[in-house]
Scaffold this active site. Structure first.
Site, PDB file in Angstrom:
ATOM      1  N   PHE A 222     -13.945  -4.844   0.716  1.00  0.00           N
ATOM      2  CA  PHE A 222     -15.063  -4.229  -0.011  1.00  0.00           C
ATOM      3  C   PHE A 222     -16.373  -4.530   0.728  1.00  0.00           C
ATOM      4  O   PHE A 222     -17.333  -5.056   0.141  1.00  0.00           O
ATOM      5  CB  PHE A 222     -15.137  -4.698  -1.459  1.00  0.00           C
ATOM      6  CG  PHE A 222     -13.910  -4.410  -2.277  1.00  0.00           C
ATOM      7  CD1 PHE A 222     -13.122  -3.296  -2.008  1.00  0.00           C
ATOM      8  CD2 PHE A 222     -13.532  -5.247  -3.311  1.00  0.00           C
ATOM      9  CE1 PHE A 222     -11.983  -3.031  -2.746  1.00  0.00           C
ATOM     10  CE2 PHE A 222     -12.396  -4.986  -4.064  1.00  0.00           C
ATOM     11  CZ  PHE A 222     -11.614  -3.861  -3.779  1.00  0.00           C
ATOM     12  N   PRO A 223     -16.440  -4.208   2.030  1.00  0.00           N
ATOM     13  CA  PRO A 223     -17.632  -4.539   2.822  1.00  0.00           C
ATOM     14  C   PRO A 223     -18.886  -3.780   2.386  1.00  0.00           C
ATOM     15  O   PRO A 223     -19.995  -4.168   2.778  1.00  0.00           O
ATOM     16  CB  PRO A 223     -17.224  -4.158   4.251  1.00  0.00           C
ATOM     17  CG  PRO A 223     -16.171  -3.115   4.068  1.00  0.00           C
ATOM     18  CD  PRO A 223     -15.409  -3.537   2.838  1.00  0.00           C
TER      19      PRO A 223
ATOM     20  N   GLY B  81     -19.251  -3.124  -1.031  1.00  0.00           N
ATOM     21  CA  GLY B  81     -19.280  -3.332  -2.469  1.00  0.00           C
ATOM     22  C   GLY B  81     -18.375  -2.362  -3.201  1.00  0.00           C
ATOM     23  O   GLY B  81     -17.478  -1.746  -2.621  1.00  0.00           O
ATOM     24  N   GLY B  82     -18.611  -2.210  -4.495  1.00  0.00           N
ATOM     25  CA  GLY B  82     -17.756  -1.336  -5.292  1.00  0.00           C
ATOM     26  C   GLY B  82     -16.376  -1.942  -5.436  1.00  0.00           C
ATOM     27  O   GLY B  82     -16.229  -3.127  -5.720  1.00  0.00           O
TER      28      GLY B  82
ATOM     29  N   TYR C 270       0.861  -1.175   0.000  1.00  0.00           N
ATOM     30  CA  TYR C 270       0.000   0.000   0.000  1.00  0.00           C
ATOM     31  C   TYR C 270       0.905   1.236   0.000  1.00  0.00           C
ATOM     32  O   TYR C 270       1.415   1.657   1.041  1.00  0.00           O
ATOM     33  CB  TYR C 270      -0.898   0.040   1.235  1.00  0.00           C
ATOM     34  CG  TYR C 270      -1.976  -1.014   1.300  1.00  0.00           C
ATOM     35  CD1 TYR C 270      -2.330  -1.774   0.193  1.00  0.00           C
ATOM     36  CD2 TYR C 270      -2.657  -1.253   2.490  1.00  0.00           C
ATOM     37  CE1 TYR C 270      -3.325  -2.737   0.272  1.00  0.00           C
ATOM     38  CE2 TYR C 270      -3.660  -2.201   2.572  1.00  0.00           C
ATOM     39  CZ  TYR C 270      -3.987  -2.945   1.462  1.00  0.00           C
ATOM     40  OH  TYR C 270      -4.981  -3.898   1.550  1.00  0.00           O
TER      41      TYR C 270
END
Length: 298
Positions: free
Chosen positions: A219-220, A222-223, A61
């Site tokens: 991605f809790p 979504g997206g 990251y």
């Protein structure tokens, strides 16, 4: 400050970890903007003050930036933190993509060492093996196609050396998690895409609960980079949120916490207001009928 009252904790590697954590998958991007570094450090201190203890990070990251932000902001609180990071990729800041596969056992060891260095610590509370066998994301080819058994052997050696305390798996198939348990590996956590409108890994979520491993969806809401459906766009989620005076994102996160006792959230943000909103999701209470309506999504 105490853990959010209704979210509670879940035992990971013998420690009771608050079920609302924080993910650093995007914080490094805001830190690279003018004035963003100090703001990111300040936000991480807010994270700690709000009772969050699990930080989900990776050296890839921002080529170590996310890890260095943690060290700068919270280095003096190391013993209170639960640091979860990843191996299986390495940074390529000079290339067309920010990272590339690093799946070989020797590369996993290198990843552990550089995570230890950039985090400024002598041990990693949890290390995820980030596999790359299927979309979305990078899919390995050639000599980067490494048997899971060989990778786990290296991680067990690192665990014996005390450099990693717990082993996790990320972006994996159900049968791979079963294989790890069959090999005698005590998998502490599994991290896959999962949310109220995307339940394709429900069987894997159920397995983690059965085995006592933490289920930590990414991605809790979504997206994400694969442009999956967004929880906050769902009409049922929006209606329930409006009825309770909360946000759709809080309803989506509350459903995850409600769906299984071993679920731990790692939502990320660069804004204090959104951080507080995420923490408050642990206090959302819905009726049985509303939970059932959310269960019927996906």
């Amino acid at each position: 400050m105490s853990t959010p009252s209704l979210a509670g904790t879940y035992p990971i590697g013998g420690r009771d970890v608050p079920r609302i954590g924080y993910g650093l998958g995007s914080l490094h991007r805001s830190a690279e903007q003018p004035g963003g570094h100090d703001a990111a450090v300040s936000l991480l201190r807010d994270v700690y003050d709000l009772g969050i203890r699990m930080l989900d990070t990776a050296h890839f990251y921002g080529d170590g930036l996310a890890n260095s932000l943690i060290r700068e902001a919270l280095g003096t609180h190391r013993d209170d933190l639960f640091l979860a990071t990843k191996a299986g990729a390495r940074s390529t800041p000079e290339g067309p993509f920010p990272m590339t596969a690093a799946q070989k056992p020797s590369e996993l060891r290198d990843s552990v060492e550089i995570n230890l260095q950039t985090l400024g610590t002598d041990r990693l509370d949890l290390l995820y093996l980030r596999r790359m066998d299927f979309l979305p994301g990078l899919v390995v080819e050639g000599d980067q196609q490494v048997p899971l058994e060989d990778q786990l052997g290296q991680l067990l050696a690192l665990q014996d050396e005390g450099k990693i305390l717990g082993i996790g798996l990320s972006h994996v198939r159900l049968e791979q998690v079963r294989q790890a348990f069959d090999l005698g590996v005590e998998v502490q956590a599994v991290q896959n895409i999962f949310n109220a409108v995307d339940r394709h890994d429900q069987a894997l979520a159920d397995l983690t609960e059965e085995k006592g491993a933490a289920w930590i969806p990414y991605f809790p809401l979504g997206g994400g980079f694969h442009q999956g459906p967004k929880v906050t766009d769902d009409e049922t989620v929006q209606r329930i949120a409006a009825a309770h005076g909360v946000t759709p994102s809080q309803v989506g996160q509350a459903w995850l916490l409600h769906s299984a006792p071993n679920t731990v959230l790692i939502s990320g943000t660069s804004q204090r207001a959104h951080l507080e909103e995420n923490v408050a999701a642990g206090n959302v209470q819905l009726s049985d009928a509303e939970w059932a309506q959310l269960d019927a999504l996906g």
